[in-house]
Design a protein around this motif. Structure first.
Motif, PDB file in Angstrom:
ATOM      1  N   GLY A 181      -7.411  -2.239  -7.795  1.00 37.37           N
ATOM      2  CA  GLY A 181      -6.484  -2.139  -6.652  1.00 37.37           C
ATOM      3  C   GLY A 181      -5.036  -2.007  -7.086  1.00 37.37           C
ATOM      4  N   HIS A 182      -4.153  -2.102  -6.110  1.00 38.69           N
ATOM      5  CA  HIS A 182      -2.713  -2.022  -6.390  1.00 38.69           C
ATOM      6  C   HIS A 182      -2.230  -3.362  -6.945  1.00 38.69           C
ATOM      7  CE1 HIS A 182      -2.267   1.212  -2.989  1.00 38.69           C
ATOM      8  NE2 HIS A 182      -3.127   1.550  -3.934  1.00 38.69           N
ATOM      9  N   THR A 183      -1.118  -3.325  -7.689  1.00 35.34           N
ATOM     10  CA  THR A 183      -0.547  -4.557  -8.225  1.00 35.34           C
ATOM     11  C   THR A 183       0.932  -4.664  -7.849  1.00 35.34           C
ATOM     12  OG1 THR A 183       0.288  -3.683 -10.315  1.00 35.34           O
ATOM     13  CG2 THR A 183      -2.062  -4.304 -10.238  1.00 35.34           C
ATOM     14  N   CYS A 185      -6.860   5.575 -10.937  1.00 33.69           N
ATOM     15  CA  CYS A 185      -6.631   4.199 -11.392  1.00 33.69           C
ATOM     16  C   CYS A 185      -7.481   3.239 -10.553  1.00 33.69           C
ATOM     17  CB  CYS A 185      -5.154   3.843 -11.310  1.00 33.69           C
ATOM     18  SG  CYS A 185      -4.176   4.659 -12.589  1.00 33.69           S
ATOM     19  N   HIS A 186      -7.627   3.527  -9.261  1.00 30.38           N
ATOM     20  CA  HIS A 186      -8.526   2.711  -8.428  1.00 30.38           C
ATOM     21  C   HIS A 186      -9.929   2.708  -9.028  1.00 30.38           C
ATOM     22  CE1 HIS A 186      -6.332   1.530  -4.815  1.00 30.38           C
ATOM     23  NE2 HIS A 186      -5.815   2.734  -4.710  1.00 30.38           N
ATOM     24  N   TYR A 187     -10.377   3.878  -9.511  1.00 33.35           N
ATOM     25  CA  TYR A 187     -11.754   3.993  -9.994  1.00 33.35           C
ATOM     26  C   TYR A 187     -11.860   3.831 -11.498  1.00 33.35           C
ATOM     27  CZ  TYR A 187     -12.510   5.281  -5.206  1.00 33.35           C
ATOM     28  OH  TYR A 187     -12.545   5.261  -3.844  1.00 33.35           O
ATOM     29  N   ILE A 220      -3.137  10.211  -9.322  1.00 30.91           N
ATOM     30  CA  ILE A 220      -2.930   9.225 -10.393  1.00 30.91           C
ATOM     31  C   ILE A 220      -3.443   7.883  -9.877  1.00 30.91           C
ATOM     32  CG2 ILE A 220      -1.214   8.100 -11.864  1.00 30.91           C
ATOM     33  CD1 ILE A 220       0.559  10.647 -11.392  1.00 30.91           C
ATOM     34  N   ASP A 221      -3.025   7.541  -8.672  1.00 33.46           N
ATOM     35  CA  ASP A 221      -3.471   6.313  -8.000  1.00 33.46           C
ATOM     36  C   ASP A 221      -4.983   6.314  -7.818  1.00 33.46           C
ATOM     37  OD1 ASP A 221      -3.182   3.984  -5.970  1.00 33.46           O
ATOM     38  OD2 ASP A 221      -4.040   5.568  -4.741  1.00 33.46           O
ATOM     39  N   TYR A 222      -5.510   7.437  -7.342  1.00 38.20           N
ATOM     40  CA  TYR A 222      -6.945   7.539  -7.039  1.00 38.20           C
ATOM     41  C   TYR A 222      -7.794   7.161  -8.256  1.00 38.20           C
ATOM     42  CZ  TYR A 222     -11.311   9.894  -5.628  1.00 38.20           C
ATOM     43  OH  TYR A 222     -12.611  10.187  -5.336  1.00 38.20           O
ATOM     44  N   ASP A 251       5.219   4.866  -6.248  1.00 36.51           N
ATOM     45  CA  ASP A 251       5.291   3.953  -5.099  1.00 36.51           C
ATOM     46  C   ASP A 251       4.750   2.561  -5.440  1.00 36.51           C
ATOM     47  OD1 ASP A 251       2.707   4.962  -5.242  1.00 36.51           O
ATOM     48  OD2 ASP A 251       2.519   5.316  -3.085  1.00 36.51           O
ATOM     49  N   HIS A 252       3.906   2.485  -6.478  1.00 37.82           N
ATOM     50  CA  HIS A 252       3.384   1.185  -6.941  1.00 37.82           C
ATOM     51  C   HIS A 252       2.493   1.444  -8.145  1.00 37.82           C
ATOM     52  CE1 HIS A 252      -0.382   2.500  -5.216  1.00 37.82           C
ATOM     53  NE2 HIS A 252       0.261   2.770  -4.094  1.00 37.82           N
ATOM     54  N   GLU A 253       2.078   0.368  -8.798  1.00 37.21           N
ATOM     55  CA  GLU A 253       1.124   0.482  -9.899  1.00 37.21           C
ATOM     56  C   GLU A 253      -0.277   0.255  -9.338  1.00 37.21           C
ATOM     57  OE1 GLU A 253      -1.218  -0.522 -13.553  1.00 37.21           O
ATOM     58  OE2 GLU A 253      -1.019  -1.703 -11.729  1.00 37.21           O
ATOM     59  N   THR A 254      -1.268   0.898  -9.940  1.00 32.86           N
ATOM     60  CA  THR A 254      -2.662   0.696  -9.529  1.00 32.86           C
ATOM     61  C   THR A 254      -3.526   0.493 -10.768  1.00 32.86           C
ATOM     62  OG1 THR A 254      -2.324   2.206  -7.665  1.00 32.86           O
ATOM     63  CG2 THR A 254      -4.600   1.707  -8.239  1.00 32.86           C
ATOM     64  N   GLY A 255      -4.432  -0.493 -10.705  1.00 32.60           N
ATOM     65  CA  GLY A 255      -5.399  -0.684 -11.786  1.00 32.60           C
ATOM     66  C   GLY A 255      -5.019  -1.764 -12.783  1.00 32.60           C
ATOM     67  N   ASP A 261       0.876  -1.171   0.000  1.00 33.25           N
ATOM     68  CA  ASP A 261       0.000   0.000   0.000  1.00 33.25           C
ATOM     69  C   ASP A 261       0.917   1.227   0.000  1.00 33.25           C
ATOM     70  OD1 ASP A 261       0.943   0.240   2.608  1.00 33.25           O
ATOM     71  OD2 ASP A 261      -0.993   0.840   3.419  1.00 33.25           O
ATOM     72  N   SER A 262       0.314   2.401   0.001  1.00 33.11           N
ATOM     73  CA  SER A 262       1.123   3.620  -0.104  1.00 33.11           C
ATOM     74  C   SER A 262       1.935   3.878   1.166  1.00 33.11           C
ATOM     75  CB  SER A 262       0.229   4.824  -0.382  1.00 33.11           C
ATOM     76  OG  SER A 262      -0.404   4.651  -1.620  1.00 33.11           O
ATOM     77  N   ALA A 263       1.458   3.405   2.301  1.00 28.88           N
ATOM     78  CA  ALA A 263       2.171   3.641   3.565  1.00 28.88           C
ATOM     79  C   ALA A 263       3.473   2.853   3.588  1.00 28.88           C
ATOM     80  CB  ALA A 263       1.281   3.256   4.747  1.00 28.88           C
TER      81      ALA A 263
END
Ligand SMILES: [Zn+2]
Length: 412
Positions: A371-373, A219-221, A215-217, A259-263, A43-45
């Motif tokens: 979600g994140h991948t 991609c989640h949606y 960007i993450d937000y 920090d990671h890929e999302t979606g 996760d982002s944390a």
């Protein structure tokens, strides 16, 4: 911000005869593994903690190792070396990514503790959205020696002292409103970066972390045009960093990473230009366009041109029109008293979901997840010490390599 997100944004720019993303030309590139301490999807944390402390941890932890021992962050170490520190984001100031550079808590949702750590950090500049639950934040900021402002217009002319820009361009999740919705939000992150550079530039040097947090937000949606808009907005902040580098090439290091890929985004053939014809975020569409149509009981034939215009959906085929019609009727039906909203079709109203899906389909952007991948992300490096960032490595290496660069190129 995985590689497909970067490619989608860049190809959308090229499809509309605009300049490519500025950071693609950085001379050194790395590939970054993002898994958390147990090898699971981060996760982002945990990712922010790995990048800022050089130690992998548990999802949700900020500035703590897996045994909850406090670990010094890069920003704290550089502050202790006398550098000025800036933390910038488009989400809330107490969110996980900014928090990873100053907070030490075992839950990213402990917002008031994260805010306490922010005020105690002694960092010189913060810019972002609001705080979740810190009442009397203005008084609290003053007590802790910070000037707190809500817009660029309020920025003091003197660049001395500590400043927090907590934007009044508010959004439901306490962050700054989406870039695609334009207005006063246009170039907000770049302006916040310019303000940071003007305040942090000093003979002892500075460190800043700038997050394109939506960007993450999006991609989640699975809202493709909105994440592309956030990415292009982020690139403008990088352009300001690049301009600073060009003025100070012997003493500046610029890094761009994720920090990671999302979606789980992949790209197929499509018209990438479609990503720049949508001019409303899915959130804003629900809150304005859809709400107004429901209130006015707008018939589909009159509503359709509004959605076509907002999402740039010119030349609809008969099948596409039929899909939008069905989604529109479902939206109206869901709004009737006694009907609960259609959770199955996602977080947005069915017509909004249908529109963003159509834009993504036309653009050839395919989402495999909400979600994140575990996908690797890229790092682009420019300037002194950039040689420490080539190759394939764990995200913890970013922390180590920044300190290597600081040691290799002392400020004279
Ligand atoms: Zn996320």
């Amino acid at each position: 911000m995985g590689n497909a997100q970067i490619q989608a944004a860049n190809e959308a720019l090229l499809a509309t005869q605009q300049s490519p993303l500025c950071f693609l030309n950085f001379p050194e590139q790395g590939s970054v593994k993002t898994q958390n301490v147990s090898g699971k999807v981060t996760d982002s944390a945990a990712a922010a903690t790995a990048i800022s402390t050089g130690q992998k941890t548990v999802n949700g932890y900020l500035g703590l190792d897996q045994n909850k021992a406090r670990i010094e962050t890069l920003a704290e170490a550089l502050r202790n070396l006398g550098r000025k520190i800036g933390i910038l984001t488009t989400v809330s100031l107490d969110h996980a990514t900014p928090g990873g550079f100053f907070a030490h808590v075992d839950s990213r949702r402990s917002y008031s503790m994260i805010a306490d750590d922010l005020f105690a950090s002694g960092f010189d500049y913060f810019a972002g959205g609001r705080f979740h639950n810190t009442p009397n934040v203005d008084a609290y900021a003053e007590e802790n020696g910070y000037t707190l402002i809500h817009s660029f217009e309020e920025a003091p002319t003197s660049t001395d002292g500590r400043l927090i820009l907590s934007s009044s361009l508010n959004f439901g999740d306490y962050g700054v409103v989406p870039a695609i919705d334009g207005g006063a939000r246009t170039d907000w992150l770049q302006k916040a970066t310019d303000l940071a550079i003007s305040r942090l530039t000093n003979p002892a040097g500075f460190f800043m972390m700038i997050e394109g947090g939506r960007i993450d937000y999006f991609c989640h949606y699975n809202d493709a045009a909105s994440f592309v808009s956030e990415l292009i907005d982020f690139d403008k902040a990088v352009q300001s960093a690049l301009a600073f580098y060009l003025a100070h090439p012997q003493e500046t290091l610029v890094l761009v990473t994720a920090d990671h890929e999302t979606g789980d985004v992949t790209l197929t053939d499509g018209d990438r230009g479609a990503l720049l014809r949508q001019t409303i975020s899915s959130d804003q569409c629900d809150d304005t366009l859809v709400k107004d149509c429901i209130a006015a009981k707008t018939p589909f034939d009159q509503a359709l041109p509004l959605f076509v215009s907002a999402f740039g959906l010119n030349d609809l085929t008969a099948d596409e029109t039929a899909a939008l019609k069905e989604a529109y009727y479902r939206t109206i039906q869901n709004s009737m008293p006694g009907n609960t909203s259609d959770e199955e079709s996602g977080v947005y109203d069915p017509i909004t979901t249908a529109c963003i899906n159509l834009v993504a389909a036309r653009a050839g952007v395919v989402f495999g997840s909400g979600g994140h991948t575990a996908k690797e992300v890229s790092l682009f490096a420019l300037g002194i010490g950039s040689e420490f960032f080539s190759g394939d490595y764990e995200n913890t290496h970013i922390h180590d390599a920044i300190l290597q660069a600081v040691a290799a190129y002392p400020i004279s």
